[in-house]
Design an enzyme around this catalytic site. Structure first.
Site, mmCIF file in Angstrom:
data_model
loop_
_atom_site.group_PDB
_atom_site.id
_atom_site.type_symbol
_atom_site.label_atom_id
_atom_site.label_comp_id
_atom_site.label_asym_id
_atom_site.label_seq_id
_atom_site.Cartn_x
_atom_site.Cartn_y
_atom_site.Cartn_z
ATOM 1 N N ARG A 14 7.562 -4.890 8.552
ATOM 2 C CA ARG A 14 7.723 -4.082 7.404
ATOM 3 C C ARG A 14 6.699 -3.523 6.887
ATOM 4 N NH1 ARG A 14 6.777 -1.179 2.543
ATOM 5 N NH2 ARG A 14 7.644 -2.861 1.442
ATOM 6 N N ASP A 15 5.984 -4.315 5.917
ATOM 7 C CA ASP A 15 5.376 -4.147 5.099
ATOM 8 C C ASP A 15 3.923 -4.460 5.668
ATOM 9 O OD1 ASP A 15 4.237 -2.817 2.418
ATOM 10 O OD2 ASP A 15 3.283 -4.611 1.524
ATOM 11 N N HIS A 206 4.780 -10.375 -5.656
ATOM 12 C CA HIS A 206 4.570 -10.098 -3.874
ATOM 13 C C HIS A 206 2.613 -10.000 -4.114
ATOM 14 C CE1 HIS A 206 4.766 -6.795 -0.339
ATOM 15 N NE2 HIS A 206 3.552 -6.662 -1.420
ATOM 16 N N HIS A 208 -1.129 -9.188 -3.372
ATOM 17 C CA HIS A 208 -1.996 -9.106 -1.943
ATOM 18 C C HIS A 208 -3.495 -9.826 -2.636
ATOM 19 C CE1 HIS A 208 -0.578 -5.048 -0.398
ATOM 20 N NE2 HIS A 208 0.204 -6.037 -0.947
ATOM 21 N N CYS A 239 -2.498 -0.981 1.185
ATOM 22 C CA CYS A 239 -1.373 -0.442 0.396
ATOM 23 C C CYS A 239 -2.851 1.527 1.059
ATOM 24 C CB CYS A 239 -1.833 -0.265 -0.292
ATOM 25 S SG CYS A 239 -0.582 0.219 -1.058
ATOM 26 N N ASN A 248 -1.717 -7.939 2.467
ATOM 27 C CA ASN A 248 -1.109 -9.048 1.663
ATOM 28 C C ASN A 248 -1.528 -9.979 1.914
ATOM 29 O OD1 ASN A 248 1.624 -7.292 0.730
ATOM 30 N ND2 ASN A 248 2.130 -6.993 2.890
#
Length: 304
Positions: A14-15, A206, A208, A239, A248
């Protein structure tokens, strides 16, 4: 305080893929999920139900959810930005939904065109409806360690969003370093605010790796006993709303560190590297993961 077990929430499908410029066919997304669960991942963020106008990479969300051969003990989550997204997601039977709010007013306006307060007014009925459907709701606080538009983000600003999440009934609080500017002590200060309102089991990180701090920040969280982290296989995604933000933290890199610390995850590193190599091949580039690249190079040398 180090935990004996860590849960890695795999957000690559997803991300990760949502923020890759190159579109990926549903068949490859489904295969990636299958490879990830075969490697031992038990928390997989599969897709998002957002407007294809804004995120065309996720327009195949229903197809992806229908194509996954679900494995017992695996939780499949989806991101929903609003009630319309939740209504579209519910027929696909996710196990969990994810909502998000920014710790930065500037980021909230640029990202979802409303204030932080307005965003939570939108999320409140989503959370209530998800609970009514028997689903857990995971919340993510974006830009908790810094914002591309306003710069510094204070721990007080983070706590404000934590409280709003708690007020509308969000079950789990994730602290996200969207642009990767966090450093260990600052991360701990933000986590302390989350832990004032949520139990340890319902707080996650979470991170990065824009400035190469992601693993250090995870280590700092481990020192506090935090034992749930998002990670993205092969380091997929960045992002789109944070210029220059790299992907990420790679799941392979986190797993290698956890293995070295003697912390169990239930994940097989070699199978995970294979999953990362697979999706990187689909994208036509090598994995971003340093561990992934090292393992693949070692195999190549052994087979030469």
């Amino acid at each position: 305080m180090f935990p004996s077990h860590v849960t890695l929430v795999e957000v690559g499908p997803r991300d990760g893929l949502q923020n890759e410029k190159q579109p990926v066919a549903a068949v490859h997304k489904i295969e990636l999920v299958h490879r990830l669960q075969a490697a031992g991942l038990r928390e997989i963020e599969a897709t998002s139900f957002v407007s294809p106008k804004w995120v065309p990479q996720m327009a195949d969300n229903t197809q992806v959810m229908a194509g996954i051969v679900r494995q017992g003990g695996v939780r499949y989550s989806v991101l929903v930005p609003n009630m319309k997204g939740l209504e579209a997601a519910l027929p696909t039977k996710p196990d969990e939904v994810v909502v998000f709010g920014a710790a930065s007013e500037a980021f909230s306006q640029r990202n979802i065109n409303c204030s932080i307060a307005e965003s939570f007014e939108r999320f409140a009925p989503v959370v209530a409806a998800a609970h009514e459907a028997g689903l857990k709701v995971r919340g993510a606080i974006s830009c908790a360690l810094g914002c591309p538009y306003q710069g510094e983000v204070s721990a007080d600003e983070v706590e404000r969003v934590v409280k709003l999440m708690k007020q509308i009934g969000v079950d789990h609080c994730g602290v996200a370093d969207t642009i990767g500017v966090g450093t260990p002590r600052k991360v701990q200060l933000a986590m302390e605010r989350a832990l004032k309102h949520y139990p340890l089991v319902e707080v996650s990180g979470h991170f990065h790796d824009t400035y190469g701090q992601a693993l250090s920040n995870i280590y700092a969280c481990l020192e506090m006993g935090v034992h749930t982290f998002d990670a993205s296989v092969a380091g997929l995604g960045g992002c789109p709303y944070a210029k220059g933000a790299t992907g990420n933290v790679a799941t392979e890199d986190v797993l290698f560190m956890l293995n070295g610390l003697g912390i169990s995850t239930g994940i097989d590193l070699d199978a995970l590297v294979d999953a990362g190599a697979y999706i990187s091949g689909v994208l036509g580039r090598p994995p971003v993961s340093r561990v992934g690249r090292a393992v693949l190079a070692k195999r190549e040398k052994a087979n030469a």
